[in-house]
Motif scaffolding. Structure first.
Motif, mmCIF file in Angstrom:
data_model
loop_
_atom_site.group_PDB
_atom_site.id
_atom_site.type_symbol
_atom_site.label_atom_id
_atom_site.label_comp_id
_atom_site.label_asym_id
_atom_site.label_seq_id
_atom_site.Cartn_x
_atom_site.Cartn_y
_atom_site.Cartn_z
ATOM 1 N N UNK A 1 0.819 -1.215 0.000
ATOM 2 C CA UNK A 1 0.000 0.000 0.000
ATOM 3 C C UNK A 1 0.849 1.260 0.000
ATOM 4 N N UNK A 2 1.931 1.268 0.785
ATOM 5 C CA UNK A 2 2.771 2.464 0.865
ATOM 6 C C UNK A 2 3.434 2.767 -0.466
ATOM 7 N N UNK A 3 4.016 1.740 -1.088
ATOM 8 C CA UNK A 3 4.675 1.949 -2.379
ATOM 9 C C UNK A 3 3.660 2.304 -3.453
ATOM 10 N N UNK A 4 2.496 1.676 -3.412
ATOM 11 C CA UNK A 4 1.448 1.984 -4.394
ATOM 12 C C UNK A 4 1.041 3.446 -4.296
ATOM 13 N N UNK A 5 0.878 3.956 -3.066
ATOM 14 C CA UNK A 5 0.462 5.342 -2.876
ATOM 15 C C UNK A 5 1.487 6.308 -3.456
ATOM 16 N N UNK A 6 2.772 5.971 -3.353
ATOM 17 C CA UNK A 6 3.825 6.872 -3.827
ATOM 18 C C UNK A 6 4.034 6.791 -5.334
ATOM 19 N N UNK A 7 3.543 5.742 -5.955
ATOM 20 C CA UNK A 7 3.801 5.549 -7.397
ATOM 21 C C UNK A 7 2.531 5.604 -8.237
ATOM 22 N N UNK A 8 1.429 6.024 -7.664
ATOM 23 C CA UNK A 8 0.170 6.059 -8.418
ATOM 24 C C UNK A 8 0.231 7.000 -9.615
ATOM 25 N N UNK B 1 -7.026 10.913 -5.674
ATOM 26 C CA UNK B 1 -7.693 11.026 -4.371
ATOM 27 C C UNK B 1 -8.670 9.880 -4.152
ATOM 28 N N UNK B 2 -9.413 9.542 -5.201
ATOM 29 C CA UNK B 2 -10.409 8.481 -5.077
ATOM 30 C C UNK B 2 -9.747 7.135 -4.790
ATOM 31 N N UNK B 3 -8.631 6.887 -5.470
ATOM 32 C CA UNK B 3 -7.969 5.587 -5.327
ATOM 33 C C UNK B 3 -7.213 5.488 -4.011
ATOM 34 N N UNK B 4 -6.563 6.565 -3.595
ATOM 35 C CA UNK B 4 -5.813 6.509 -2.327
ATOM 36 C C UNK B 4 -6.720 6.149 -1.148
ATOM 37 N N UNK B 5 -7.964 6.551 -1.234
ATOM 38 C CA UNK B 5 -8.910 6.236 -0.152
ATOM 39 C C UNK B 5 -9.308 4.763 -0.152
ATOM 40 N N UNK B 6 -8.995 4.052 -1.248
ATOM 41 C CA UNK B 6 -9.427 2.651 -1.360
ATOM 42 C C UNK B 6 -8.254 1.698 -1.586
ATOM 43 N N UNK B 7 -7.027 2.158 -1.295
ATOM 44 C CA UNK B 7 -5.857 1.344 -1.640
ATOM 45 C C UNK B 7 -5.872 -0.025 -0.966
ATOM 46 N N UNK B 8 -6.200 -0.075 0.281
ATOM 47 C CA UNK B 8 -6.176 -1.371 0.988
ATOM 48 C C UNK B 8 -7.115 -2.380 0.328
ATOM 49 N N UNK B 9 -8.278 -1.890 -0.097
ATOM 50 C CA UNK B 9 -9.231 -2.781 -0.759
ATOM 51 C C UNK B 9 -8.712 -3.220 -2.123
ATOM 52 N N UNK B 10 -8.114 -2.275 -2.856
ATOM 53 C CA UNK B 10 -7.630 -2.586 -4.194
ATOM 54 C C UNK B 10 -6.489 -3.596 -4.183
ATOM 55 N N UNK B 11 -5.680 -3.589 -3.155
ATOM 56 C CA UNK B 11 -4.510 -4.459 -3.115
ATOM 57 C C UNK B 11 -4.780 -5.767 -2.380
ATOM 58 N N UNK B 12 -5.965 -5.928 -1.842
ATOM 59 C CA UNK B 12 -6.266 -7.138 -1.078
ATOM 60 C C UNK B 12 -6.556 -8.312 -1.991
#
Length: 278
Positions: A249-256, A267-278
């Motif tokens: 999640x951390x690396x995904x947030x920095x490289x989106x 903004x929309x995706x950062x709020x749902x990162x945990x769900x997207x990567x699960x």
């Protein structure tokens, strides 16, 4: 053949390309950005060993940019040279000497007719206007164009023509009737993983699967610009450049920024990162 160039086509794309070749018909490809329309033309050029001539369409494109124009400065110099050499210049003879191939500047469409066999890519035809579509009709019908001052230019061997559209507007039926048609979808999960592994040999199975799966879920969201295969590749390459072998999640947030291009989408995706990567 396409596989040998690194383009992993599904059966629909491969069949459409084969029929365009066998039937000598233009192929009109529509689909979301990033589904591989332009890459198909590049792959066909490489696989067939033919030069690629590309016309990038845009609003306001006209015959001078797409087809031909006369080299006015050289024509003027030619006239001055004739006047210097012969004071009693015959007007008809001088005019005829101006409209020869020597002064004809061939733009992509005309160059394709003169270069054929080749692959002609008319990219993003939906960005052009109705008048430009009308300009293409004779070329697609006869693989020829008529230049009033010069005459007809006809391809000895018809070029393989590929037209692409992101469907920002509807293209007229008259143009579509002259073409074979194929709608390109985003690749399925297995094929997208295969594309990542083919284009990025250093990527591991886990990272390729994570990136393809995350991008697939991103496409299911209501984003302003859903990511295409090009963005999948960019994201995976960015992760490899950072030395990552898995997507957290951390690396995904920095490289989106490699995969999303609008702040609203970020903004929309950062709020749902945990769900997207699960």
């Amino acid at each position: 053949m396409l596989d040998g160039t690194g383009y992993l086509a599904d059966d629909g794309v491969a069949t459409a390309a084969f029929l365009a070749l066998r039937m000598r018909r233009p192929l009109f490809c529509e689909g979301e950005p990033g589904t591989g329309k332009t890459s198909l033309a590049l792959a066909l050029s490489e696989g067939l060993g033919l030069p690629l001539i590309r016309l990038q369409c845009h609003e306001g494109i006209d015959a001078a940019q797409a087809l031909y124009e006369w080299d006015f400065p050289r024509q003027l110099l030619h006239l001055r040279a004739l006047e210097a050499a012969d004071g009693a210049l015959d007007a008809d003879v001088a005019e005829q000497s101006l409209y020869t191939e020597r002064f004809l500047l061939a733009r992509p469409l005309l160059r394709a007719l003169k270069t054929a066999p080749c692959v002609l890519l008319v990219d993003e035809i939906d960005r052009a206007d109705d008048e430009f579509e009308a300009l293409l009709l004779q070329l697609l019908d006869e693989y020829a164009v008529t230049i009033p001052e010069f005459g007809e230019v006809r391809a000895e061997v018809p070029p393989l023509v590929l037209l692409t559209s992101n469907r920002t507007r509807e293209v007229h039926d008259a143009l579509k009737r002259r073409c074979l048609y194929h709608w390109l979808e985003h690749p399925g999960l297995a094929r997208e993983i295969a594309i990542l592994r083919r284009r990025l040999p250093g990527i591991g199975d886990r990272l390729a699967s994570q990136v393809a799966g995350a991008v697939r879920r991103l496409r299911e969201l209501e984003l302003l610009k859903p990511p295409g295969v090009a963005e999948s590749l960019d994201w995976a390459e960015a992760l490899l450049a950072l030395g990552r072998d898995e997507l957290d999640a951390e690396t995904a947030a920095r490289t989106l920024g490699a995969v999303l291009k609008y702040s609203e989408d970020l903004d929309r995706v950062r709020a749902k990162l945990d769900t997207l990567l699960s």
